[in-house]
Design a protein around this motif. Structure first.
Motif, PDB file in Angstrom:
ATOM      1  N   HIS A 207       0.824  -1.193   0.000  1.00 31.68           N
ATOM      2  CA  HIS A 207       0.000   0.000   0.000  1.00 31.68           C
ATOM      3  C   HIS A 207       0.866   1.254   0.000  1.00 31.68           C
ATOM      4  O   HIS A 207       2.060   1.197   0.308  1.00 31.68           O
ATOM      5  N   VAL A 208       0.250   2.365  -0.333  1.00 30.74           N
ATOM      6  CA  VAL A 208       0.983   3.633  -0.399  1.00 30.74           C
ATOM      7  C   VAL A 208       1.657   3.929   0.932  1.00 30.74           C
ATOM      8  O   VAL A 208       2.812   4.351   0.973  1.00 30.74           O
ATOM      9  N   MET A 212       5.617   5.317   1.386  1.00 30.88           N
ATOM     10  CA  MET A 212       5.664   6.777   1.280  1.00 30.88           C
ATOM     11  C   MET A 212       6.682   7.365   2.259  1.00 30.88           C
ATOM     12  O   MET A 212       7.008   6.774   3.291  1.00 30.88           O
ATOM     13  N   ALA A 292      -0.239   0.574  -3.824  1.00 35.51           N
ATOM     14  CA  ALA A 292       0.851   1.297  -4.475  1.00 35.51           C
ATOM     15  C   ALA A 292       0.709   1.257  -5.990  1.00 35.51           C
ATOM     16  O   ALA A 292       1.094   2.200  -6.687  1.00 35.51           O
ATOM     17  N   ASP A 324      10.501   5.414  -5.726  1.00 36.17           N
ATOM     18  CA  ASP A 324      10.023   4.632  -4.568  1.00 36.17           C
ATOM     19  C   ASP A 324       9.230   3.413  -5.025  1.00 36.17           C
ATOM     20  O   ASP A 324       9.352   2.323  -4.445  1.00 36.17           O
ATOM     21  N   LEU A 325       8.420   3.599  -6.045  1.00 38.78           N
ATOM     22  CA  LEU A 325       7.614   2.495  -6.565  1.00 38.78           C
ATOM     23  C   LEU A 325       8.475   1.451  -7.254  1.00 38.78           C
ATOM     24  O   LEU A 325       8.206   0.254  -7.173  1.00 38.78           O
TER      25      LEU A 325
END
Length: 331
Positions: A207-208, A212, A292, A324-325
């Protein structure tokens, strides 16, 4: 690289034989499809009602197929494992309980190692599903349910090597696993939980909020901050952007590398310009609870490299960019 010996063979004949093998095996699977009947439904019912696990067993090539069937069942919502019938006779039978369902694979249905443990399996109270190529075999007769995996012929020119028969058994096992998957309502998120190391697992489980930047790593400035302060914030946090927030930490804008380039093209004193003057208002954002992969889709669809993360009240809680992803393996 060592010189390999030159082996001469008839390429045309080899291709012809290979095509014949594929045709025979495809025909075997299609013939088995047309034979599916109530026995298949009964096998499903036994497994769906099972309070224990599915125990798969088989000798030789059937054992290899059985191992794959057990793995497929386990990864699609039906707890299962493989037990070698030879080892079962030497202690591994203790893995089987009265709450289990056993699937025994044997093309002949007369495998000595399997028929030797069938009475013991039944004595323990476990239910038995036989998958054989001979409906009149010992294994088929002793089973609670028999699945017919017979084939007209093996693909081997000698009609000896297990080829079409193992393909048929494997396909039948797949059909059973997928039918059970559907009956259980097993979805993509369930699949991801059994495959956390794969790309699907990462896409459906990350998940984000997991990736993050937040806290002191989060780039943000106030509306009244001067541009040099915003530039320093962007540089120190390394995301190529900074959020612009009001006193209540609500997002009012964003400053990116692109915004800075556009400022340089204008007759603006960058030393005195405020964040409010150069920011992009109403920036794209995402919830920390979203997957994400949704952030990837949003960035790609809007041709941007970063996103601010806001809560339901519109307050800044995080930020992330495409790097980041990539690091998280969801791209």
């Amino acid at each position: 690289m060592p010189n390999l010996p030159v082996v001469k063979f008839d390429a045309v004949a080899a291709l012809s034989l290979a095509k014949r093998v594929l045709t025979i095996e495809a025909d075997a699977v299609m013939a088995m499809r047309d034979r599916l009947d109530q026995q298949f439904i009964d096998a499903m019912a036994l497994i769906l009602e099972c309070r224990g696990r599915v125990v798969v067993s088989g000798m030789g090539k059937s054992g290899h197929v059985g191992g794959k069937i057990a793995a497929t069942l386990a990864s699609t919502g039906t707890p299962a494992f493989f037990v070698h019938p030879g080892e079962a006779s030497h202690g591994d039978l203790g893995m089987i309980t009265h709450e289990d369902v056993c699937i025994a694979l044997s093309n002949s249905g007369e495998s000595a190692e399997l028929t030797a443990i069938v009475p013991l399996i039944k004595r323990r109270g476990a239910r038995l599903i036989a998958m054989t190529g001979n409906p009149n075999s010992t294994l088929a007769r002793e089973a609670d349910v028999h699945l017919d995996a017979s084939v007209a012929q093996e693909a081997c020119p000698l009609n000896l090597a297990p080829t079409a028969s193992t393909t048929a058994a494997l396909a039948l096992g797949d059909a059973l696993a997928i039918a059970l998957l559907e009956a259980r309502g097993f979805g993509s998120e369930d699949f991801a939980r059994t495959h956390p190391g794969g790309s699907l697992g990462r896409k459906l489980l990350v998940h984000v909020r997991d990736i993050m930047h937040h806290g002191n790593a989060l780039p943000l400035v106030s509306e009244t901050a001067l541009l040099p302060a915003a530039l320093l914030e962007m540089t120190s946090k390394g995301l190529g952007m900074t959020a612009v927030v009001d006193d209540a930490r609500h997002v009012v804008g964003i400053i990116t590398d692109g915004d800075l380039r556009r400022v340089l093209e204008k007759a603006i004193d960058v030393r005195l310009a405020s964040a409010r003057e150069v920011m992009t208002v109403n920036p794209r954002s995402i919830s920390p609870d979203q997957l994400a992969v949704a952030a990837v889709e949003k960035m790609q669809s809007h041709n941007i490299n970063g996103l601010l993360v806001v809560d339901d009240a519109g307050k800044l809680v995080g930020a992330l960019n495409m790097l980041d992803l990539l690091r998280a393996g969801v791209v």
